[in-house]
Design a protein around this motif. Structure first.
Motif, short mmCIF file in Angstrom:
data_model
loop_
_atom_site.label_atom_id
_atom_site.label_comp_id
_atom_site.label_asym_id
_atom_site.label_seq_id
_atom_site.Cartn_x
_atom_site.Cartn_y
_atom_site.Cartn_z
N CYS A 130 0.85 -1.19 0.00
CA CYS A 130 0.00 0.00 0.00
C CYS A 130 0.90 1.25 0.00
O CYS A 130 1.96 1.26 0.63
CB CYS A 130 -0.90 0.03 1.24
SG CYS A 130 -2.18 -1.26 1.22
N PRO A 131 0.46 2.31 -0.66
CA PRO A 131 1.25 3.56 -0.67
C PRO A 131 1.41 4.12 0.74
O PRO A 131 0.62 3.82 1.64
CB PRO A 131 0.42 4.49 -1.56
CG PRO A 131 -0.44 3.58 -2.37
CD PRO A 131 -0.74 2.40 -1.51
N ARG A 132 2.42 4.91 0.91
CA ARG A 132 2.68 5.52 2.22
C ARG A 132 1.48 6.39 2.61
O ARG A 132 0.94 7.16 1.83
CB ARG A 132 3.94 6.36 2.17
CG ARG A 132 4.29 7.02 3.50
CD ARG A 132 5.64 7.69 3.44
NE ARG A 132 6.70 6.71 3.19
CZ ARG A 132 7.99 7.05 3.08
NH1 ARG A 132 8.37 8.31 3.15
NH2 ARG A 132 8.90 6.11 2.87
N GLY A 133 1.07 6.25 3.88
CA GLY A 133 -0.07 7.01 4.39
C GLY A 133 -1.39 6.26 4.30
O GLY A 133 -2.38 6.69 4.89
N TRP A 134 -1.41 5.15 3.58
CA TRP A 134 -2.63 4.34 3.45
C TRP A 134 -2.63 3.27 4.54
O TRP A 134 -1.59 2.75 4.91
CB TRP A 134 -2.71 3.68 2.08
CG TRP A 134 -2.94 4.65 0.95
CD1 TRP A 134 -2.11 5.65 0.54
CD2 TRP A 134 -4.08 4.68 0.09
NE1 TRP A 134 -2.65 6.33 -0.53
CE2 TRP A 134 -3.88 5.74 -0.83
CE3 TRP A 134 -5.25 3.93 -0.02
CZ2 TRP A 134 -4.80 6.07 -1.82
CZ3 TRP A 134 -6.16 4.25 -1.01
CH2 TRP A 134 -5.95 5.31 -1.90
N LYS A 135 -3.82 2.95 5.03
CA LYS A 135 -3.97 1.91 6.05
C LYS A 135 -4.29 0.58 5.37
O LYS A 135 -4.94 0.54 4.32
CB LYS A 135 -5.08 2.28 7.04
CG LYS A 135 -4.75 3.50 7.89
CD LYS A 135 -5.84 3.75 8.92
CE LYS A 135 -5.50 4.96 9.78
NZ LYS A 135 -4.31 4.72 10.62
N VAL A 136 -3.83 -0.48 5.99
CA VAL A 136 -4.02 -1.83 5.43
C VAL A 136 -5.05 -2.57 6.26
O VAL A 136 -4.99 -2.59 7.49
CB VAL A 136 -2.70 -2.62 5.43
CG1 VAL A 136 -2.91 -4.03 4.85
CG2 VAL A 136 -1.63 -1.88 4.67
N HIS A 137 -6.01 -3.19 5.57
CA HIS A 137 -6.99 -4.06 6.25
C HIS A 137 -7.47 -5.12 5.28
O HIS A 137 -7.96 -4.81 4.19
CB HIS A 137 -8.18 -3.24 6.76
CG HIS A 137 -9.28 -4.11 7.34
ND1 HIS A 137 -9.14 -4.78 8.53
CD2 HIS A 137 -10.51 -4.44 6.85
CE1 HIS A 137 -10.25 -5.46 8.78
NE2 HIS A 137 -11.10 -5.27 7.77
#
Length: 273
Positions: A130-137
């Motif tokens: 995921c790009p920097r600043g994005w949250k992963v779920h």
């Protein structure tokens, strides 16, 4: 005189005949007694031989009986020995098998731990793009905007970053969003609208909403001008849910997209599930 002489001679002849007869009877009695004694002796000898034979037979029978009993005892003792040996062998085999099974169970547990660790590593690799600043779920990327836009501009802003306004299809996803925004007093645009046909809510990908989490009394299409959805806490109940709102209002928004992964989840999840 002559008659008397004849009579005397007759008497003498009779006496001689009687004496001869008596002698013959005595002689016959002696012979018979001798024969009887011989027969008795023979019978006694035969009885003695029969008794010897009986004694010999009894002795032989006793010897055979003792031999058979000893052989039976030996066979029984040998059988017991074989049974003990078989029991010892079985116990050793069971003990060895139990040890091997425990070793196999331990090896399987270690293999399972290694497999789980590998699967977690693969999941991390698949989610870490995921790009920097994005949250992963759940193998997807999310960004919660800090600027406020109307629904159309928010939709365009997500598309410019190769994503789309969030599509919520499961309680777990809803709970993740709530956990992330629960400390904010903001309404966030989501990718749900009924612009095409009033009352028929569809996501930005064209799919009909099957999972619904509206706030109490919503959607109400206030002033017949609420066709876009937000997620926020109800001001009265303080329970998070969806609300229909005027698409021209400015709100922060949530974008969603798949991670840019070199490892696709489909490549390993079937082996990790």
């Amino acid at each position: 005189m002559n008659q008397m002489s004849d009579a005397s001679q007759n008497d003498q002849a009779i006496e001689r005949q009687c004496a001869d007869l008596l002698n013959r009877l005595l002689s016959e009695s002696v012979r018979n007694q001798t024969n009887l004694e011989g027969m008795l002796q023979n019978l006694a000898a035969a009885f003695a031989r029969t008794n010897d034979t009986a004694n010999s037979f009894c002795n032989t029978f006793r010897n055979v009986s003792v031999l058979l009993v000893n052989q039976m005892l030996d066979a029984f003792q040998n059988h017991q020995t074989i049974e003990r040996q078989n029991a010892d062998l079985l116990n050793r085999t069971l003990s060895e098998s139990e040890g091997k099974f425990q070793n196999l169970s331990s090896a399987f547990a270690r293999c399972n731990e290694t497999s789980n660790s590998l699967c977690n590593t693969l999941r991390d690799l698949s989610e870490s793009r995921c790009p920097r600043g994005w949250k992963v779920h759940n193998q997807k990327c999310y960004i919660f905007s800090t600027d406020q836009r109307n629904w159309d501009d928010a939709k365009q802003g997500c598309e410019c970053s190769n994503s789309h306004l969030i599509i919520i299809n499961a309680p777990e996803q809803q709970n993740f969003i709530i956990k992330t925004v629960k400390d904010n007093k903001e309404n966030y645009w989501i990718g749900l609208t009924d612009r095409a046909e009033e009352g028929k809510w569809k996501w930005v990908d064209g799919s009909t909403a099957s999972f619904l989490k509206w706030q109490t009394g919503q959607p109400d299409n206030y002033e017949d001008n609420e066709n876009c959805a937000t997620i926020s806490a109800n001001t009265k109940e303080q329970k998070f849910g969806w609300n229909d709102d005027n698409c021209g209002k400015s709100h922060p928004f949530i974008c969603e997209k798949l991670p840019q992964s070199h490892i696709a989840a489909a490549d390993f999840e079937e082996f990790c599930s």
